[in-house]
Design a protein around this motif. Structure first.
Motif, short mmCIF file in Angstrom:
data_model
loop_
_atom_site.label_atom_id
_atom_site.label_comp_id
_atom_site.label_asym_id
_atom_site.label_seq_id
_atom_site.Cartn_x
_atom_site.Cartn_y
_atom_site.Cartn_z
N VAL A 153 -9.48 29.89 -2.43
CA VAL A 153 -10.15 28.44 -2.28
C VAL A 153 -10.74 28.29 -3.64
N VAL A 154 -11.21 29.08 -4.47
CA VAL A 154 -11.72 28.79 -5.80
C VAL A 154 -10.56 28.00 -6.77
N LEU A 155 -9.62 28.81 -6.74
CA LEU A 155 -8.32 28.30 -7.37
C LEU A 155 -8.02 26.60 -6.93
N ASP A 156 -7.83 26.70 -5.69
CA ASP A 156 -7.50 25.34 -4.91
C ASP A 156 -8.45 24.14 -5.14
N VAL A 157 -9.80 24.70 -5.07
CA VAL A 157 -10.64 23.56 -5.56
C VAL A 157 -10.78 23.17 -6.95
N LEU A 158 -10.48 23.96 -7.75
CA LEU A 158 -10.39 23.47 -9.23
C LEU A 158 -9.11 22.76 -9.48
N TYR A 159 -7.75 23.12 -8.65
CA TYR A 159 -6.82 22.31 -8.76
C TYR A 159 -6.86 20.92 -8.07
N LEU A 160 -7.83 20.72 -7.06
CA LEU A 160 -7.98 19.45 -6.30
C LEU A 160 -8.85 18.87 -7.32
N ARG A 161 -9.93 19.18 -7.86
CA ARG A 161 -10.61 18.46 -8.72
C ARG A 161 -9.82 17.82 -9.99
N PHE A 162 -9.00 18.62 -10.27
CA PHE A 162 -8.19 18.09 -11.69
C PHE A 162 -7.36 17.15 -11.41
N ARG A 163 -6.82 17.22 -10.37
CA ARG A 163 -5.60 16.17 -9.79
C ARG A 163 -6.18 14.78 -9.27
N LEU A 164 -7.30 15.33 -8.27
CA LEU A 164 -7.95 13.98 -7.94
C LEU A 164 -8.60 13.30 -9.16
N ARG A 165 -9.41 13.68 -10.09
CA ARG A 165 -9.87 12.96 -11.25
C ARG A 165 -8.92 12.14 -12.11
N ARG A 166 -7.64 12.82 -12.17
CA ARG A 166 -6.75 12.34 -12.81
C ARG A 166 -6.07 11.07 -12.04
N GLU A 167 -5.96 11.13 -11.07
CA GLU A 167 -5.37 9.86 -9.94
C GLU A 167 -6.26 9.03 -9.74
N VAL A 168 -7.62 9.16 -9.73
CA VAL A 168 -8.66 8.24 -9.55
C VAL A 168 -8.86 7.63 -11.05
N ARG A 169 -8.92 8.09 -11.95
CA ARG A 169 -8.90 7.59 -13.52
C ARG A 169 -7.92 6.65 -13.95
N ARG A 170 -6.45 6.93 -13.11
CA ARG A 170 -5.34 6.09 -13.15
C ARG A 170 -5.45 4.91 -12.29
N ARG A 171 -5.78 4.88 -11.21
CA ARG A 171 -6.01 4.04 -10.19
C ARG A 171 -7.06 3.01 -10.10
N PHE A 172 -8.32 3.83 -10.51
CA PHE A 172 -9.55 3.09 -10.69
C PHE A 172 -10.25 3.39 -11.98
N ARG A 206 3.72 10.32 0.30
CA ARG A 206 3.54 9.65 -0.67
C ARG A 206 2.40 8.33 -0.73
N LEU A 207 1.42 8.36 -1.54
CA LEU A 207 0.38 7.49 -1.44
C LEU A 207 0.84 6.33 -2.11
N GLY A 208 0.26 5.05 -1.69
CA GLY A 208 0.66 3.68 -2.10
C GLY A 208 -0.50 3.41 -3.39
N GLU A 209 -0.02 2.34 -3.88
CA GLU A 209 -1.01 1.68 -5.03
C GLU A 209 -2.00 0.86 -4.36
N ASP A 210 -1.82 0.29 -3.19
CA ASP A 210 -2.66 -0.78 -2.53
C ASP A 210 -3.87 -0.35 -1.89
N TYR A 211 -4.76 0.23 -2.75
CA TYR A 211 -6.06 0.54 -2.25
C TYR A 211 -7.19 -0.31 -2.72
N ARG A 212 -6.85 -1.44 -3.49
CA ARG A 212 -7.86 -2.14 -3.85
C ARG A 212 -8.29 -3.23 -2.61
#
Length: 212
Positions: A153-172, A206-212
């Motif tokens: 769970v600890v490893l999964d949370v760290l991986y989730l945080r890394f990937r989520l921040r990267r995607e949010v930074r790219r999209r928003f 696969r998540l799209g790009e139309d979240y605005r």
């Protein structure tokens, strides 16, 4: 000879309209609708008049008991709207923490991936059953299962945080990250069918790009 002033006129005098008219069977008096509610042929109230009458009937509460009942009814109506919005995905009545494109993307991002965090509750229940079984081997197995699960769970949370921040930074790129990791982790801890708002995507989508 009598003076002309006192002479009796031979012209008949009009007595004027009678004050005792017979009631009109149509329910009208002088061309106007009668005020009698049983009269026939009265005009149908307009929509504006009906709404005004409804507002007049909706009088404010006259006692503390009526006020409390009205507040309970209003609170229940708001809760029903929120519950329905959480099922349908309508953000109009969702809580503030669930609104916006970033939170919508975060939910879809969590729902589209398999997470060991989702299995935390079932594994903890299994571990407790093994530890209270009274068998030394089963107790050791339960402890091992729980420890391994916590590490994953600890490893999964760290991986989730890394990937989520990267995607949010790219999209928003202009949106802040405050509270986003906690929001994602708290959702991933829930078993997918029980999550609210209801998941919109399947695992592996696969998540799209139309979240605005």
């Amino acid at each position: 000879m009598r003076p002309a002033l006192f002479r009796r006129s031979s012209t008949p005098v009009d007595p004027g309209p009678s004050t005792t008219e017979a009631p009109d069977p149509t329910g009208e008096v002088d061309g106007r609708p009668s005020k009698n509610p049983a009269a026939k042929g009265r005009p149908t109230p307009s929509r504006r008049e009906a709404e005004a009458a409804a507002r007049a009937r909706a009088k404010p509460a006259r006692s503390r008991k009526e006020l409390a009942a009205k507040e309970r009814a209003d609170r229940k109506a708001r809760q029903d709207k929120v519950r329905e919005a959480m099922k349908t995905g309508d953000e109009t009545f969702m809580p503030k923490r669930d609104r916006g494109p970033v939170r919508r993307f975060t939910r879809d991002f969590v729902d589209s991936r398999f997470s060991f965090t989702e299995l935390t509750l079932p594994v903890m229940v299994l571990s407790l059953v093994l530890q209270y079984s009274g068998n030394a081997d089963l107790v050791a197995m339960g402890t091992l299962v729980l420890t391994t699960m916590l590490l994953l769970v600890v490893l999964d949370v760290l991986y989730l945080r890394f990937r989520l921040r990267r995607e949010v930074r790219r999209r928003f790129p202009d949106e802040p990250f405050k509270g986003l990791t906690f929001y994602a982790v708290s959702r991933s801890l829930q078993i997918k069918p029980w999550r609210l708002p209801k998941p919109r995507v399947k695992i592996g989508a696969r998540l799209g790009e139309d979240y605005r």
